[in-house]
Design a protein around this motif. Structure first.
Motif, PDB file in Angstrom:
ATOM      1  N   GLY A  80       0.806  -1.221   0.000  1.00 38.10           N
ATOM      2  CA  GLY A  80       0.000   0.000   0.000  1.00 38.10           C
ATOM      3  C   GLY A  80       0.829   1.256   0.000  1.00 38.10           C
ATOM      4  N   ASP A 167      -5.796   8.411  -0.147  1.00 34.51           N
ATOM      5  CA  ASP A 167      -6.493   7.458   0.719  1.00 34.51           C
ATOM      6  C   ASP A 167      -5.667   7.021   1.914  1.00 34.51           C
ATOM      7  OD1 ASP A 167      -4.606   5.911  -0.916  1.00 34.51           O
ATOM      8  OD2 ASP A 167      -5.521   4.181   0.074  1.00 34.51           O
ATOM      9  N   ARG A 173     -10.874   9.072  -0.146  1.00 40.98           N
ATOM     10  CA  ARG A 173     -10.516   9.730  -1.406  1.00 40.98           C
ATOM     11  C   ARG A 173     -11.552  10.769  -1.813  1.00 40.98           C
ATOM     12  NH1 ARG A 173      -6.233   6.830  -3.783  1.00 40.98           N
ATOM     13  NH2 ARG A 173      -6.275   4.586  -3.457  1.00 40.98           N
TER      14      ARG A 173
HETATM   15 MG    MG Z   1      -2.559   4.913  -1.290  1.00 42.74          MG
END
Ligand code: MG
Ligand code: IMP
Length: 186
Positions: A80, A167, A173
């Motif tokens: 991530g 995010d 987002r």
């Molecule tokens: Mg990200």
């Protein structure tokens, strides 16, 4: 932190406001003007780095007054994007040729620089006429690899930021502002 403004989502998610919708819009107008001036007669291809670029990309292109084409790359890392040493995985959809073209890479945020370095390396294989980068946010203190970001919206501190396309675990987002998560009761 006492003087900072707080925002909430669903009453359960609390954020510290860092960049308001208005402030972001004003800065994007300035970036659009500068880019339009620099790319006059160049018909650049703007390459957005998904997913973080989405809101910035949509707003920025409407402030650019010269003809442009659009392309996207999808970049993600195994964990991530927290560990900059992780491999960046790139995939993209149908592509127009970048050879001999002026490329402007559009990012939401540049942190370690790892993602940008990988993408620029791949773009350069196609022998474009030029490659530059615009990022709404830049975190210079976090840089691990040298990346030239020609156009920067805001120089941010070393905080994890969310909203306006950015995010945390794929959430937030859709927030129209940029902030920090204060808490989240899932
Ligand atoms: Mg990200
Ligand atoms: P890099 O370290 O510059 O390669 O960025 C790694 C990835 O993490 C990129 O996809 C960025 O969009 C994302 N990222 C870096 N910092 C933040 C942040 O503060 N909030 C949300 N995403 C971030």
């Amino acid at each position: 932190m006492n003087s900072s403004e707080e925002k909430t989502m669903h009453d359960t998610h609390k954020f510290e406001l860092i960049y308001s919708q208005d402030k972001i819009a004003r800065r994007i107008k300035e970036l659009g003007k500068q880019i339009s001036k620099d790319y006059k007669d160049k018909e650049p291809i703007l390459v957005g780095v998904l997913k973080g670029c989405i809101l910035f990309f949509a707003d920025l292109i409407r402030e650019i007054s010269v003809p442009i084409e659009l392309e996207f790359v999808n970049a993600s890392s195994y964990n991530g994007g927290i560990d900059p040493d992780e491999d960046v995985i790139m995939s993209s959809g149908p592509k127009i040729s970048l050879t001999g073209r002026h490329i402007l890479l559009v990012e939401g945020i540049v942190d370690s620089g790892h993602t940008a370095v990988e993408i620029i390396k791949k773009i350069k294989l196609e022998e474009p006429a030029s490659v530059e980068m615009v990022s709404l946010l830049n975190k210079p203190e976090c840089r691990k690899m040298p990346v030239k970001v020609k156009y920067i919206g805001f120089e941010a501190e070393d905080h994890f930021l969310i909203g306006y396309g950015l995010d945390q675990g794929q959430k937030y987002r859709n927030l129209p502002f940029i902030g920090r998560v204060l808490n989240s009761n899932k």
